[in-house]
Structures are given as C-alpha cells and as structure tokens.
Design an enzyme around this catalytic site. Structure first.
Site, PDB file in Angstrom:
ATOM      1  N   GLY A 175       0.823  -1.215   0.000  1.00  0.00           N
ATOM      2  CA  GLY A 175       0.000   0.000   0.000  1.00  0.00           C
ATOM      3  C   GLY A 175       0.855   1.262   0.000  1.00  0.00           C
ATOM      4  N   ASP A 230       6.838 -16.271  -6.016  1.00  0.00           N
ATOM      5  CA  ASP A 230       5.896 -17.199  -6.661  1.00  0.00           C
ATOM      6  C   ASP A 230       6.266 -17.536  -8.106  1.00  0.00           C
ATOM      7  OD1 ASP A 230       4.480 -17.040  -4.326  1.00  0.00           O
ATOM      8  OD2 ASP A 230       2.903 -15.725  -5.096  1.00  0.00           O
ATOM      9  N   MET A 273       3.856 -21.277  -0.387  1.00  0.00           N
ATOM     10  CA  MET A 273       3.368 -20.041  -1.018  1.00  0.00           C
ATOM     11  C   MET A 273       3.005 -20.284  -2.479  1.00  0.00           C
ATOM     12  SD  MET A 273       5.145 -16.734   0.510  1.00  0.00           S
ATOM     13  CE  MET A 273       4.647 -16.258   2.165  1.00  0.00           C
ATOM     14  N   ARG A 275       0.145 -17.750  -4.532  1.00  0.00           N
ATOM     15  CA  ARG A 275      -1.192 -17.174  -4.451  1.00  0.00           C
ATOM     16  C   ARG A 275      -2.024 -17.558  -5.666  1.00  0.00           C
ATOM     17  NH1 ARG A 275      -0.045 -11.387  -3.650  1.00  0.00           N
ATOM     18  NH2 ARG A 275      -0.162 -11.415  -1.400  1.00  0.00           N
ATOM     19  N   GLU A 329      -0.859 -22.239  -1.384  1.00  0.00           N
ATOM     20  CA  GLU A 329      -1.861 -21.494  -0.602  1.00  0.00           C
ATOM     21  C   GLU A 329      -3.097 -21.067  -1.410  1.00  0.00           C
ATOM     22  OE1 GLU A 329      -0.445 -17.624   0.670  1.00  0.00           O
ATOM     23  OE2 GLU A 329       0.820 -17.498  -1.107  1.00  0.00           O
ATOM     24  N   TYR A 386       6.474 -18.642   5.416  1.00  0.00           N
ATOM     25  CA  TYR A 386       7.379 -17.502   5.586  1.00  0.00           C
ATOM     26  C   TYR A 386       8.827 -17.938   5.704  1.00  0.00           C
ATOM     27  CZ  TYR A 386       3.193 -14.780   5.779  1.00  0.00           C
ATOM     28  OH  TYR A 386       2.009 -14.197   5.428  1.00  0.00           O
ATOM     29  N   MET A 387       9.029 -19.209   6.151  1.00  0.00           N
ATOM     30  CA  MET A 387      10.416 -19.687   6.279  1.00  0.00           C
ATOM     31  C   MET A 387      11.118 -19.746   4.923  1.00  0.00           C
ATOM     32  SD  MET A 387       9.918 -22.701   8.971  1.00  0.00           S
ATOM     33  CE  MET A 387      11.451 -23.469   8.535  1.00  0.00           C
ATOM     34  N   ILE A 388      10.325 -19.995   3.864  1.00  0.00           N
ATOM     35  CA  ILE A 388      10.998 -20.159   2.565  1.00  0.00           C
ATOM     36  C   ILE A 388      11.304 -18.821   1.898  1.00  0.00           C
ATOM     37  CG2 ILE A 388       9.948 -22.442   2.191  1.00  0.00           C
ATOM     38  CD1 ILE A 388       8.241 -21.151  -0.030  1.00  0.00           C
TER      39      ILE A 388
END
Ligand SMILES: Nc1ncnc2c1ncn2[C@@H]1O[C@H](COP(=O)(O)OP(=O)(O)O)[C@@H](O)[C@H]1O
Ligand SMILES: O=P(O)(O)OC[C@H]1O[C@](O)(COP(=O)(O)O)[C@@H](O)[C@@H]1O
Ligand SMILES: [Mg+2]
Length: 463
Positions: A175, A230, A273, A275, A329, A386-388
């Site tokens: 944002g 991604d 991950m 999206r 995800e 988040y670890m990756i």
C-alpha cells in the site's frame, strides 16, 4: 491507489520487415531530445576492458520466442527473425549521466523474497565500481518511505555483507503508493535514477512514477527489478529467489515425510506459497520425490467421490502406510469459500487475502479418515510459508541477482527509463513495464512439466 496503465507512453513498438517486432522501452531522449552523452567509464575499467565486444550493440535485441523454422538465434538485429523482441540489456558505449551527476535511490516493496539484499548490494556496488557513482540512498519501508521517512545512505561498505542476510535492509511495505508525493520527493531530493525492486504491484507503481516523471519533464530514469517468490511474472525466464524458495520448501517436505512415515497411516500436509501460481509447489514436489499429491491453484480438485482426493488418500495409505500432500496457498480456494464464509478481504496493496487452505484441508482429511478409520488420525501440518522467503538467496540466486542489478544499472546509465529487466531465453533484456504487469505466469496443466509431476506422484488429475 493509482491506476498502473497508460498505454500511449508505455508502448514503443518498432516493426521490421518480415514480421520482426521490437517492443522497446522508453528512453530519456524520447521527451528530452537534447541530452548530452558521455563515453562509458567502463571503457577504462581494467576488469572489463579485456572483454572483446563488452559493449552491447545499440541494435541488439532478444527474441521472446526462438523460431527454429527461421533463424535460431536469440540475439538478433533489426529486421531479423519475425516475432516479438526486447532490447538486449547491458552496457552501452555512450551514457547519459556523468558519474558525479548521478543521485540514485533504491526502494523495495511488497512481500519478502530471498536475494533482495543481494540486488540492493549489487546496484550500489555496480553504480560505485563500474560508473564511479557516490550518491546513492535507500528509501526506508517501501513506496510510502519516499514521503514519510528519512533516507539511508548506501555505500559499498554499508552493503558489503547484506547478501548474507534474509529480508531487505531497506524494509518493505504494501500500500501507500501516492504517485504525486513520491515524485515530489524524487524532485525535491534531486534524485535522477530510481531503482524499484518488487513484484507486479510494485512494477505497476513504478510505471506510474515513470509516467509522472515524464509528464513533469524530469531527467530521471526509472528502472524496475522484478521480484516474486511465486515465479508468476510473465516474459522473464524465472524470478530471483524462486530457486532458493524451492530448495527450502524441500526441507519442509522432507520433515513432513520423516514424520509421516514414522507412524502408521501418517499424513503430512505441507502448505507452500503460491497465491495464483503453483510453481513453488510443483518444483518442490518434482525435486523432492517424497510427495504423493501436489495441489496447485491452476488445477482444480475435489474431495469426495470417485477420482477425488479422499479416495486417493485411502488408496495411498493402503499401499504405503503414509503419505505427503503439498498444497499451494491459492489451491482449492473455491472449495473453501463453499464451506467457510468468504471474507473477500484485501491487503493494503489490494491483493486478495486468502483463507488458510492448510488448516482447512487437514481438518477435512482428519474428519474423513477418522470416520472411515483409515488412519489413527496422525497428521502433521507443516506451514513453512514464511520460512521459505525470509532467508538469504542461494548461490545460483545470488549470481542471478547480480546480473539483474547490473542490467538495471547499465540501462539507467544508458538513459533508458520505464523499464524492467530480466532474462528472456537466457539473455538479459529490457522489458516495458506493461508486458510484465498485464498478466501472470501460471503453471500450464496441459504442458509437459505438469504431466511429469502427475506421472512422478501418480496422483489423480481430478479432471
Ligand atoms: N496498480 C498499482 N498502481 C500503483 N501502485 C501499486 C499498484 N498495485 C500495487 N501498487 C503498490 O506497489 C507496492 C507493492 O505491491 P504489492 O502488491 O504489495 O507487492 P508486489 O509488488 O510484490 O506485488 C505497494 O506499495 C502498492 O501500493
Ligand atoms: O503475508 P504477506 O506479506 O501478505 O505475503 C503473502 C503473499 O506473498 C507472496 O509471497 C507473494 O508476494 P508478492 O506479491 O509481494 O510477490 C504470496 O505467495 C503470498 O500470498
Ligand atoms: Mg504481487
């Protein structure tokens, strides 16, 4: 949030005979025609002066698709092969900035990605050691940092070790893209090169910054470096950090596999991950060989009935006594919204916020296997999302980040602007912003790679 599109000034197309198309990037001289040029300081650099043909020919372009039925060259000149081409990245003989005139800034936006610090480091070192630039600042905390925070001075000494750390030393945010405040800040600070590292949202933001800079007639180069864990940015061969993320994802899969096979009817679920694109899940599955089923957003699946996931789970448990499921995800979101109340929420950048598919699927499997007594309900749910991405880049990503950073620096010094850079067919190129923001790169489930995955896991295709 501003709208990222302005086709008229973002599209610079040159057509040659025989169907050759160059999708070119803007140049400062498009709106400031009388700019002076200077010899590239690299010509006196002992490291580079030994390289034959070090400078890229101004007419070199890179073919998006190599048409083997015509000429199978990747780098061609005008009037070469038919099809779409991009300008080849690299140092030019003439530059449009004197070393002591440059005042560069670097900003990182969006989600984290392994290698961000390497790109920052290599922009600073590239500007400093290749072009003798000493005025480089970092914008703190993404786009909003332009108008709400102090800047950070960047020197080769300051950035020396940062590539060994995960995250971004500059901070990031979602944002807060206020175009006129950002360009006011660029103008007020006398910045003339803006390096923007970020994903599709960031590159849309960079496109509008470029448009506003141009509208104000400023001699400011805006260069993008595409980032997404991604791997969903189109045109470029792959995005930095992806390789590292896949490697780390494999570790999580391995842990889930060890846990699952150590117990009777153990099921490991690993949420990764992705999206809108399942590249991380697909490559981690192919690499690991321990996965029984990989679920990605591009390939819809169903749970109950013939050919469904539950039937497959029962079969695999019976055969092997354990199994591992990898789920991106963004997979199965349609099924979740059927069973949970859709929240329809967005993050600060306007990205859709997803529901937790890892939690949902493990719950559904637990209920099902308990009901049919196929498993003693032992389930491990690994959520390494988040670890990756919070780790430093691996060797291959670090080298790649170096090339990306250097391409961006060479491009800005050569007066190009409103561009992003990346490898196309293995050759680094300058690509107009709109080409990488207009659509997303997705796993094509009718391509060979997905077929390889299906054959390696022997999972149902759910068609
Ligand atoms: N259409 C857009 N126009 C201008 N700025 C945008 C646009 N979309 C996103 N941004 C800005 O880009 C930044 C990063 O976007 P985000 O979607 O969070 O991450 P990413 O760049 O990784 O996709 C945010 O500051 C956001 O406000
Ligand atoms: O928790 P955050 O920061 O919103 O990030 C989650 C998202 O970031 C991503 O890694 C992609 O981020 P970007 O769009 O910034 O590249 C997605 O896979 C994931 O949905
Ligand atoms: Mg994005």
């Amino acid at each position: 949030m501003a709208d990222g599109g302005c086709a008229a000034i973002n599209t610079k197309i040159e057509e040659g005979e025989g169907g050759y198309i160059l999708e070119d990037v803007p140049h400062l001289t498009d709106y400031l025609p009388s700019l002076l040029t200077y010899p590239n300081p690299l010509q006196d650099n002992p490291a580079y002066s030994v390289v034959k043909q070090y400078f890229v020919d101004v007419d070199d372009t890179v073919a998006q698709k190599v048409l083997f039925c015509f000429v199978s060259q990747i780098v061609v000149h005008k009037n070469g092969d038919r099809g779409i081409h991009f300008r080849r990245a690299g140092p030019r003989q003439k530059v449009y900035f004197k070393s002591d005139e440059v005042h560069a800034c670097i900003v990182t936006c969006g989600g984290l990605c392994p290698g961000l610090n390497t790109v920052i480091r290599e922009i600073v070192c590239g500007l400093h050691y290749m072009y003798g630039v000493s005025k480089i600042i970092g914008i703190d905390g993404g786009y909003m940092g332009f108008y709400s925070k102090n800047t950070v001075t960047l020197t080769p000494k300051v950035v020396n070790d940062i590539h060994k750390r995960g995250g971004t030393v500059l901070g990031t945010s979602r944002g807060g893209h206020d175009t006129s405040k950002i360009v006011d800040s660029i103008q007020d600070r006398g910045i003339n090169q803006v390096y923007v590292i970020g994903g599709d949202g960031t590159q849309k933001g960079a496109a509008v910054i470029y448009e506003e800079v141009r509208r104000r007639g400023l001699k400011v180069s805006v260069a993008g470096i595409p980032k997404t864990i991604d791997n969903d940015i189109p045109v470029i061969d792959r995005s930095f950090g992806f390789d590292t993320a896949v490697e780390e994802a494999q570790r999580a899969i391995n842990a889930a596999h060890v846990e699952a096979e150590s117990t009777e009817n153990g099921i490991g679920v690993v949420k990764l991950m992705g999206r809108y694109s399942g590249f991380i899940a697909m490559y981690a599955t192919l690499a690991s060989r321990d996965v029984d089923c990989c679920l990605i957003p591009e390939s819809p699946f169903f749970l109950e009935g013939k050919g469904g996931l539950f039937q497959f789970i029962r079969k695999r448990l019976k055969e092997n006594g354990h199994m591992v499921i990898v789920i991106a995800e963004g997979a199965g979101q349609d099924l979740l919204t059927e069973s949970m109340q859709s929240m329809g929420q967005q993050d600060a950048s306007g990205n859709k916020q997803l529901q937790d598919v890892g939690f949902w699927i493990s719950h559904r499997i637990k209920v099902h296997t308990f009901a049919i007594r196929a498993s003693r309900n032992f389930m491990i749910v690994a959520d390494p999302t988040y670890m990756i991405r919070a780790i430093p880049g691996n060797a291959s990503d670090n080298v790649y980040c170096t090339l990306l950073a250097q391409s961006a620096v060479h491009g800005a010094m050569a007066g190009y602007t409103g561009f992003t850079c990346g490898p196309v067919n293995g050759r680094h190129s300058y690509i107009p912003f709109n080409r990488i923001t207009e659509k997303q790169n997705k796993v094509v489930i009718t391509d060979r790679m997905w077929a390889r995955l299906l054959s390696s896991t022997n999972q149902p295709s759910f068609l």
